[in-house]
Design a protein around this motif. Sequence first.
Motif, short mmCIF file in Angstrom:
data_model
loop_
_atom_site.label_atom_id
_atom_site.label_comp_id
_atom_site.label_asym_id
_atom_site.label_seq_id
_atom_site.Cartn_x
_atom_site.Cartn_y
_atom_site.Cartn_z
N LEU A 76 0.83 -1.20 0.00
CA LEU A 76 0.00 0.00 0.00
C LEU A 76 0.87 1.25 0.00
N LEU A 77 0.32 2.31 -0.55
CA LEU A 77 0.86 3.65 -0.37
C LEU A 77 -0.06 4.35 0.62
N CYS A 78 0.49 4.90 1.69
CA CYS A 78 -0.36 5.52 2.70
C CYS A 78 0.21 6.87 3.12
N ALA A 79 -0.69 7.75 3.52
CA ALA A 79 -0.30 9.07 4.02
C ALA A 79 -0.15 9.01 5.54
N ARG A 80 0.74 9.83 6.06
CA ARG A 80 0.90 10.01 7.49
C ARG A 80 0.76 11.50 7.79
N THR A 81 -0.19 11.85 8.63
CA THR A 81 -0.45 13.26 8.96
C THR A 81 -0.08 13.52 10.41
N ASP A 82 0.85 14.45 10.61
CA ASP A 82 1.33 14.82 11.93
C ASP A 82 0.80 16.22 12.25
N ASN A 83 -0.12 16.31 13.19
CA ASN A 83 -0.76 17.57 13.55
C ASN A 83 -0.12 18.25 14.76
N LEU A 108 4.24 10.64 2.78
CA LEU A 108 3.75 9.43 2.14
C LEU A 108 4.72 8.28 2.42
N TRP A 109 4.13 7.09 2.64
CA TRP A 109 4.91 5.92 3.00
C TRP A 109 4.45 4.72 2.19
N LEU A 110 5.41 3.92 1.76
CA LEU A 110 5.12 2.64 1.12
C LEU A 110 5.06 1.57 2.21
#
Length: 372
Positions: free
Chosen positions: A185-192, A227-229
Amino acid sequence: MASLSLPAQLVRTARYTRGAPAQFTVSGDGAALLYLRGRTGDEPAPGLWLLDLDTGAERLLADPVRLTGDAARPRGIEAYGTDRAARLVAFALAGALWTVRVGGGETRRLPARRPVADPRPDPTGRRIAYLRKGALCVIRADGTEERVLAEPSDPDVEFGAAEHTSATLPDGPRGHWWSPDGTALLCARTDNRRVRRWYSTDPATPDSPPEVHRYATAGTPNPDVTLWLAPLDRPLISARWDRGAFEYVVGAGWDVHGPFAVVQSRDQCTVRFLAIDPADGRTTVLHEQRGAHWVQLVTGLPVRTASGALLSHADLRGTRHLAVDGESVTPGRASNSAPSSVSTGTTCCSPAPTSPPRPTCGPGAERRARGG
């Protein structure tokens, strides 16, 4: 029977949106259409329906009231995902993960830990990816081998969410995408964590503590989106690009040519389409679009075709054109209105906007708010 007033009708029908079909998916063989809608024009709980395109017969695949057994407070199916052939459908309902086979069989609740959000079957129909409290999880379609692929280290960090991808993706904001073979998967990581905190209180309950909200106003730090694989058999791999210059992730996905990302500068004047190497996360710029004042994002673009051609749009001489590999393929005659979205395989030619949009939150908002 007394008729309802117009305000009462607007409330009862949610401004006449209940009962209207939405979120369409055509099956791989072109014989059926999936969508969500309520049984009536005032039902608040939409179900999953199938329309046989040969006979015109409509069938309810998943009835949320029957599945939850709560007719007094019905909760509907808000979204669903399918495999490539649209034979396996997955959806979240009342915090649980459910599946149904389009060709027949009962709706099934899988034993995934709750709460489940945004389930997406892989293209082959073998596994389902979903989100749970900021973590990216995977489970087999038969309900076995549930595991976590990516887990946040802080309450203000979440995987699988990237709100600005709705700017270019036709299916709304998404944060995780399967490879065509279902092995990664390709996934997003959001750091708030760097986003400013805001506090709100309820005057009706002055003894209650204030609620804390994270919100990036114009000119303040934005969420840090990366973005992370996520291969199923290896650790996470970071996708690398110049995030200092291009901090907005306004699109992403994984097509037959590999994973990709659409990134935008904070001043909204430059957009790049990046190819991501699935082996090590390196990126290559395949297309760049610049604007003197801003680049208007169009839903559905940029995108690669099966042959590898890159479709994008270009605002030339006051007209919006569809471009293939940077060259306009639009006839010279303009239409009357600018499209809000583009479907692959079509051409468009319409007046390009001549004045900036009103300031809104999101990419470039602080620049437009300053008038520059």
